[in-house]
Write a protein that holds these residues in place. Structure first.
Motif, PDB file in Angstrom:
ATOM      1  N   ALA A  13       7.211  -3.029  17.169  1.00 26.14           N
ATOM      2  CA  ALA A  13       7.430  -4.217  16.589  1.00 26.14           C
ATOM      3  C   ALA A  13       8.777  -4.540  16.038  1.00 26.14           C
ATOM      4  O   ALA A  13       9.005  -5.427  15.129  1.00 26.14           O
ATOM      5  CB  ALA A  13       6.401  -4.328  15.556  1.00 26.14           C
ATOM      6  N   GLY A  14       9.776  -4.036  16.988  1.00 23.84           N
ATOM      7  CA  GLY A  14      10.944  -4.041  16.715  1.00 23.84           C
ATOM      8  C   GLY A  14      11.880  -3.273  15.793  1.00 23.84           C
ATOM      9  O   GLY A  14      12.752  -3.262  15.812  1.00 23.84           O
ATOM     10  N   GLY A  52      -6.473   0.055  16.993  1.00 24.77           N
ATOM     11  CA  GLY A  52      -5.864  -0.378  18.581  1.00 24.77           C
ATOM     12  C   GLY A  52      -6.153   0.667  19.322  1.00 24.77           C
ATOM     13  O   GLY A  52      -6.466   0.003  20.501  1.00 24.77           O
ATOM     14  N   HIS A  53      -6.506   1.780  19.010  1.00 23.33           N
ATOM     15  CA  HIS A  53      -6.947   2.863  19.913  1.00 23.33           C
ATOM     16  C   HIS A  53      -8.304   3.185  19.338  1.00 23.33           C
ATOM     17  O   HIS A  53      -9.076   2.929  20.475  1.00 23.33           O
ATOM     18  CB  HIS A  53      -5.968   4.175  19.793  1.00 23.33           C
ATOM     19  CG  HIS A  53      -4.778   3.901  20.470  1.00 23.33           C
ATOM     20  ND1 HIS A  53      -3.584   3.919  20.029  1.00 23.33           N
ATOM     21  CD2 HIS A  53      -4.607   3.669  21.981  1.00 23.33           C
ATOM     22  CE1 HIS A  53      -2.711   3.644  20.556  1.00 23.33           C
ATOM     23  NE2 HIS A  53      -3.197   3.587  21.951  1.00 23.33           N
ATOM     24  N   ASP A  54      -8.698   3.856  18.428  1.00 24.42           N
ATOM     25  CA  ASP A  54      -9.840   4.369  18.122  1.00 24.42           C
ATOM     26  C   ASP A  54     -10.573   3.196  17.496  1.00 24.42           C
ATOM     27  O   ASP A  54     -12.004   3.362  17.633  1.00 24.42           O
ATOM     28  CB  ASP A  54      -9.815   5.669  17.074  1.00 24.42           C
ATOM     29  CG  ASP A  54      -8.738   6.624  17.279  1.00 24.42           C
ATOM     30  OD1 ASP A  54      -8.973   6.996  18.715  1.00 24.42           O
ATOM     31  OD2 ASP A  54      -7.807   6.826  16.762  1.00 24.42           O
ATOM     32  N   GLY A  64       2.690  -1.364  10.948  1.00 26.48           N
ATOM     33  CA  GLY A  64       3.595  -2.310  11.435  1.00 26.48           C
ATOM     34  C   GLY A  64       3.266  -3.345  12.556  1.00 26.48           C
ATOM     35  O   GLY A  64       3.732  -4.356  12.642  1.00 26.48           O
ATOM     36  N   ALA A  65       2.640  -2.723  13.675  1.00 26.29           N
ATOM     37  CA  ALA A  65       2.284  -3.311  14.717  1.00 26.29           C
ATOM     38  C   ALA A  65       1.247  -4.631  14.396  1.00 26.29           C
ATOM     39  O   ALA A  65       1.043  -5.182  15.385  1.00 26.29           O
ATOM     40  CB  ALA A  65       1.814  -2.539  15.600  1.00 26.29           C
ATOM     41  N   THR A  83       9.045   3.092   6.623  1.00 23.32           N
ATOM     42  CA  THR A  83       9.467   1.805   6.218  1.00 23.32           C
ATOM     43  C   THR A  83       8.892   0.701   7.112  1.00 23.32           C
ATOM     44  O   THR A  83       8.714  -0.171   6.589  1.00 23.32           O
ATOM     45  CB  THR A  83      11.170   1.785   6.298  1.00 23.32           C
ATOM     46  OG1 THR A  83      11.504   2.781   5.416  1.00 23.32           O
ATOM     47  CG2 THR A  83      11.421   0.535   5.837  1.00 23.32           C
ATOM     48  N   SER A  84       8.420   1.017   8.358  1.00 23.50           N
ATOM     49  CA  SER A  84       7.882  -0.062   9.304  1.00 23.50           C
ATOM     50  C   SER A  84       6.447  -0.338   8.916  1.00 23.50           C
ATOM     51  O   SER A  84       5.996  -1.325   9.271  1.00 23.50           O
ATOM     52  CB  SER A  84       7.881   0.480  10.601  1.00 23.50           C
ATOM     53  OG  SER A  84       6.925   1.699  10.690  1.00 23.50           O
ATOM     54  N   PHE A  85       5.811   0.177   7.889  1.00 26.20           N
ATOM     55  CA  PHE A  85       4.688  -0.146   7.361  1.00 26.20           C
ATOM     56  C   PHE A  85       4.742  -1.685   7.117  1.00 26.20           C
ATOM     57  O   PHE A  85       5.621  -1.968   6.521  1.00 26.20           O
ATOM     58  CB  PHE A  85       4.159   0.357   6.116  1.00 26.20           C
ATOM     59  CG  PHE A  85       3.646   1.985   5.984  1.00 26.20           C
ATOM     60  CD1 PHE A  85       2.586   1.860   7.288  1.00 26.20           C
ATOM     61  CD2 PHE A  85       3.496   2.945   5.312  1.00 26.20           C
ATOM     62  CE1 PHE A  85       2.090   3.187   7.464  1.00 26.20           C
ATOM     63  CE2 PHE A  85       2.827   3.924   5.349  1.00 26.20           C
ATOM     64  CZ  PHE A  85       1.987   4.380   6.555  1.00 26.20           C
ATOM     65  N   GLY A  86       3.668  -2.484   7.392  1.00 28.46           N
ATOM     66  CA  GLY A  86       3.633  -3.660   6.942  1.00 28.46           C
ATOM     67  C   GLY A  86       2.990  -3.828   5.490  1.00 28.46           C
ATOM     68  O   GLY A  86       2.111  -3.125   5.079  1.00 28.46           O
TER      69      GLY A  86
END
Ligand SMILES: NCCCC(=O)O
Length: 815
Positions: A444-445, A683-685, A554-555, A491-494
């Motif tokens: 996500a950047g 998204g996977h499981d 984050g995604a 830190t990338s956690f939304g």
């Protein structure tokens, strides 16, 4: 004579390429008879008319394959239904491998195809020669054949879909340009358009942006994010070659080429590694069946390889050197669904050169989505809600799409990272991590440390289907987390704040777990849809009576924000994305408490700071909120630190950590630890088509708390029983690796696929998870079977467990 433009419609589709025509066709089939498709010039005149029209059914996942198979079946039937010849022929396809790595990839794909019910066979080089006598096979290491793949005439497919749409009541009008989308209170109310210099409006609640390479500009006008950009795509068509018989489609991905025989001529196309973005200053309104200038120098290396591969091409004259623009997206996946910014604004665009094979299925899926208000099955990988707002930046897009065009045929190595357009979103401690050997990946950047190189070790990925160059680094990091303490930068956690008088009631409605907890408590929960499927997987921390902090991957941030906003009715609630406000530093492992005591005067005992609670703490000379939770299955704290203090807190932890053996850890280790503990990954499981009980997450559901979205579906499932179950597997042989999508074999029969996989460095073997069909079976029945996992055609024995193989009683987490 120009066609009259209706003043009202149930949906207006913008764009008369194969995508728009397919959406119109499928909506009309669903009974949406007052659908209007507007094409600014002529049907197919943007990209569709020059597409190669290859119909390859095997895609990267089960649902993408399902859509591609649907397209193939539809295109076979379309001619009889509409009377328009579609040129569809199932002449099969063949993919050849020139390297051992590619051989592993295509054999893994063949296993996947079998799991998805796609007809496929690994064939010998002699069989390749027999099917394709003109081919130089000297360096071919392996090949697979898909007999039901094929090719078609793209323009005629679009025309047939348009005719089918009309036959079912839709209106298709050419020569009409949509100038803007009208809105009121955050939803679509109509479109403004122009025909022969006159302006019109059509009242509608649904607009579909199927404008192809114009899609981003059109979306921009409405404040909708649709990050795509055109690139030049090249192919040549030879003069007729004497005595050329019908041939299957051939892909030689190691040479970036595909070959299509049509009417005795060969079409040779390229997905070169460095593409040429096109249309930097916008795409002309007048573009209509246009071609771009030839670029022989750019195509030359491809042609040389092609002549070596198929020597007869040397003497075949070139009839056409074609160069035409196609749309590409930052992650090489197309966009489908409702834009989160505007209700009733739908998209079907950005097909990355596989628009023909994708559009039949995508049109069907989008039409159902519009009709039912929810996707027919999990479409997260192509969902528009994955797009990040910054991605519409054109400098970013131009850099990125120069890479994504080539990805179709690049080696699809596990853990492959994008090389272009990097560094847009960085943690405040990015430079600190870099100085300490971090090798970054991107989601996500966000730049995220995936692993840490040792002193003197090259800070780069050496990709492979076997153990990659960072395997031992991951092992050391993993064991540090299990035996000592590791530090992860998350830190990338939304991060989403839900605040206001009705915040509790609102979250009670959306979340399956009990949200009415004391301030300072943290709750692990899912947001469910009406079928009990998982829309979001998150932790919710109650900060006060009226304020909650939601932490999501984050995604999925944009998706989660959209889901929250979509369900906001008349509650007094404010929803704010606070992702950039706080960094998250996670200290995880049995020595985490010892470390925390060194950097903070606060009390980290179980009595004062038990599992699933959050406390404000002093740390170094700053402040943080310490959340006692874990995604690696150990004692630990996630430290939420105001971004201005993040570097300071990191330095304090690092200085104190020297005494306790603190190890910096990357995301690969986070993943290998969580998979040992069988923690699910969204998204996977777990996806919106996976029922929360079948996913094994019933422990986070409280039906007794009262109404919430999905409650009825949970109660129903409790009554009816599970049809499948999430099971964790460990390979008996410690050597092979699992990534995801490997075929799962139960008592000799393929039953599903592995949803996620990584190496269990503590458990000593590859670990995977996957759903096992189990209608009417007990847990003991499920475990009594013999399991194997098929990896590149080889079946490897696997041990199965319903409880996490690592720390099944969660004693370490609560230590
Ligand atoms: N538009 C070309 C598609 C290439 C492929 O299907 O392999």
């Amino acid at each position: 004579m120009t066609k009259p433009i209706p003043s009202k419609a149930r949906a207006v589709i913008v764009g008369g390429g194969v995508s728009g025509c397919s959406v119109a066709y499928h909506l009309a089939k669903l009974g949406w008879t007052d659908v209007v498709l507007l094409e600014r010039k002529q049907l197919t005149c943007g990209t569709t008319w020059h597409a190669a029209g290859l119909i390859g059914q095997l895609r990267a996942s089960q649902n993408m394959t399902r859509l591609a198979k649907y397209s193939a079946d539809l295109y076979v039937k379309l001619e009889a239904e509409t009377g328009i010849g579609t040129g569809m022929r199932q002449n099969g396809s063949m993919t050849v491998a020139l390297t051992d790595e590619r051989k592993e990839e295509i054999y893994r794909q063949a296993s996947l195809a079998r799991a998805f019910d796609v007809d496929v066979r690994e064939i010998t080089v002699d069989e390749v020669k027999a099917m394709y006598p003109h081919l130089n096979t000297a360096d071919i290491k392996a090949a697979v054949h898909l007999p039901l793949d094929g090719q078609c005439d793209p323009a005629n497919i679009a025309m047939a879909l348009a005719k089918g749409a009309r036959q079912n009541g839709a209106t298709v009008i050419e020569g009409v340009k949509v100038t803007s989308v009208l809105t009121k209170d955050g939803r679509v109310t109509g479109v403004a358009c122009e025909q022969n210099g006159e302006t019109f409006t059509i009242e509608t609640e649904n607009v579909v942006n199927a404008a192809g390479m114009w899609g981003r500009t059109l979306a921009d006008i409405s404040g909708v994010t649709l990050p795509l950009h055109a690139c030049e795509h090249f192919y040549i068509v030879t003069e007729p070659i004497p005595n050329l018989t019908r041939l299957p489609v051939l892909r030689v991905p190691d040479e970036c080429t595909y070959y299509k025989e049509d009417a005795g001529k060969m079409l040779i196309g390229a997905f070169e590694l460095k593409a040429k973005p096109w249309g930097m200053d916008g795409i002309s309104e007048d573009f209509c069946f246009d071609q771009l200038p030839e670029d022989f120098d750019h195509f030359q290396p491809i042609l040389e390889n092609a002549i070596n591969r198929m020597p007869m091409l040397e003497t075949a004259g070139i009839h056409t050197f074609f160069n035409g623009p196609e749309s590409f997206t930052p992650d090489d996946r197309y966009y489908l669904g409702e834009a989160p910014e505007l209700k009733g604004y739908w998209v079907a665009a950005g097909y990355n050169s596989i628009g023909i094979v994708s559009s039949g299925g995508a049109g069907m899926a989008l039409a159902q989505w519009m009709n039912d208000g929810e996707p027919p099955f999990d479409l997260w990988e192509v969902d528009i809600r994955r797009a990040q707002p910054f991605q519409k930046n054109r400098a970013y897009l131009q850099d990125r799409v120069s890479e994504t065009l080539g990805l179709l045929y690049a080696d699809h190595f596990p853990y492959r990272q994008m090389a272009t357009a990097r560094g847009v979103r960085r943690s405040p401690i990015h430079e600190h991590l870099k100085a300490r050997g971090a090798v970054f990946g991107e989601v996500a950047g966000w730049e995220r440390a995936n692993w840490f190189a040792r002193e003197g070790q090259a800070r780069e990925y050496r990709y492979s289907w076997k153990r990659q160059n960072w395997f031992e680094n991951q092992k050391e990091e993993h064991l540090a987390v299990r035996n000592g303490v590791g530090l992860f930068d998350m830190t990338s956690f939304g991060k989403i704040r839900v605040e206001g008088r009705d915040a509790l009631a609102f979250l009670q409605k959306l979340c399956a777990n009990q949200m009415d907890v004391a301030p300072g408590r943290i709750v692990y929960t899912q947001m469910l849809n009406a079928h009990g499927g998982i829309e979001s997987d998150l932790t919710v921390t109650r900060l006060s009576q009226t304020a909650f902090l939601l932490v999501v991957p984050g995604a999925t941030l944009q998706r989660d924000l959209a889901w929250l906003r979509k369900h906001l009715r008349d509650e007094f609630v404010v929803i704010t994305d606070v992702t950039a406000a706080e960094s998250v530093l996670c200290v995880m492992g049995p020595k985490a408490r010892e470390l925390m005591r060194k950097v903070s005067p606060n009390d980290f005992s179980n009595a004062h700071h038990p599992f699933a609670t959050a406390r404000e703490i002093e740390i170094g000379m700053g402040l943080a909120r310490a959340h006692r939770v874990t995604y690696v299955g150990e004692l630990g704290w996630e430290l939420y630190v105001s971004t201005d203090q993040a570097a300071h807190v990191f330095e304090a932890l690092e200085a104190a950590g020297a005494d306790v053996g603190l190890r910096l850890c990357g995301l690969h280790t986070l993943d290998s630890c969580r998979i040992e503990k069988a923690f699910r990954h969204f998204g996977h499981d777990i996806t919106d088509e996976d029922h929360v009980l079948e996913a094994g997450l019933g422990f986070a559901v409280r039906t007794k708390k009262g109404e919430f979205i999905g409650r009825d579906a949970v109660l129903r499932k409790e009554k009816e029983g599970l049809k499948r179950r999430m099971v964790q597997f460990r390979l008996a042989d410690p050597e092979p690796l699992l990534f995801h999508n490997e075929a799962l074999v139960r008592d000799g029969k393929i039953v599903s696929t592995i949803t996620s996989g990584n190496y269990g460095h503590f458990l000593g073997g590859a670990i995977g998870m996957g759903y096992v069909p189990c209608a009417g079976e007990s847990e003991a029945d499920v475990l009594a079977s013999r399991y194997e996992i098929e990896i590149a055609g080889v079946r490897v024995k696997a041990e199965a467990s319903l409880a996490p193989m690592y720390d099944p009683k969660a004693e370490r987490v609560r230590a």
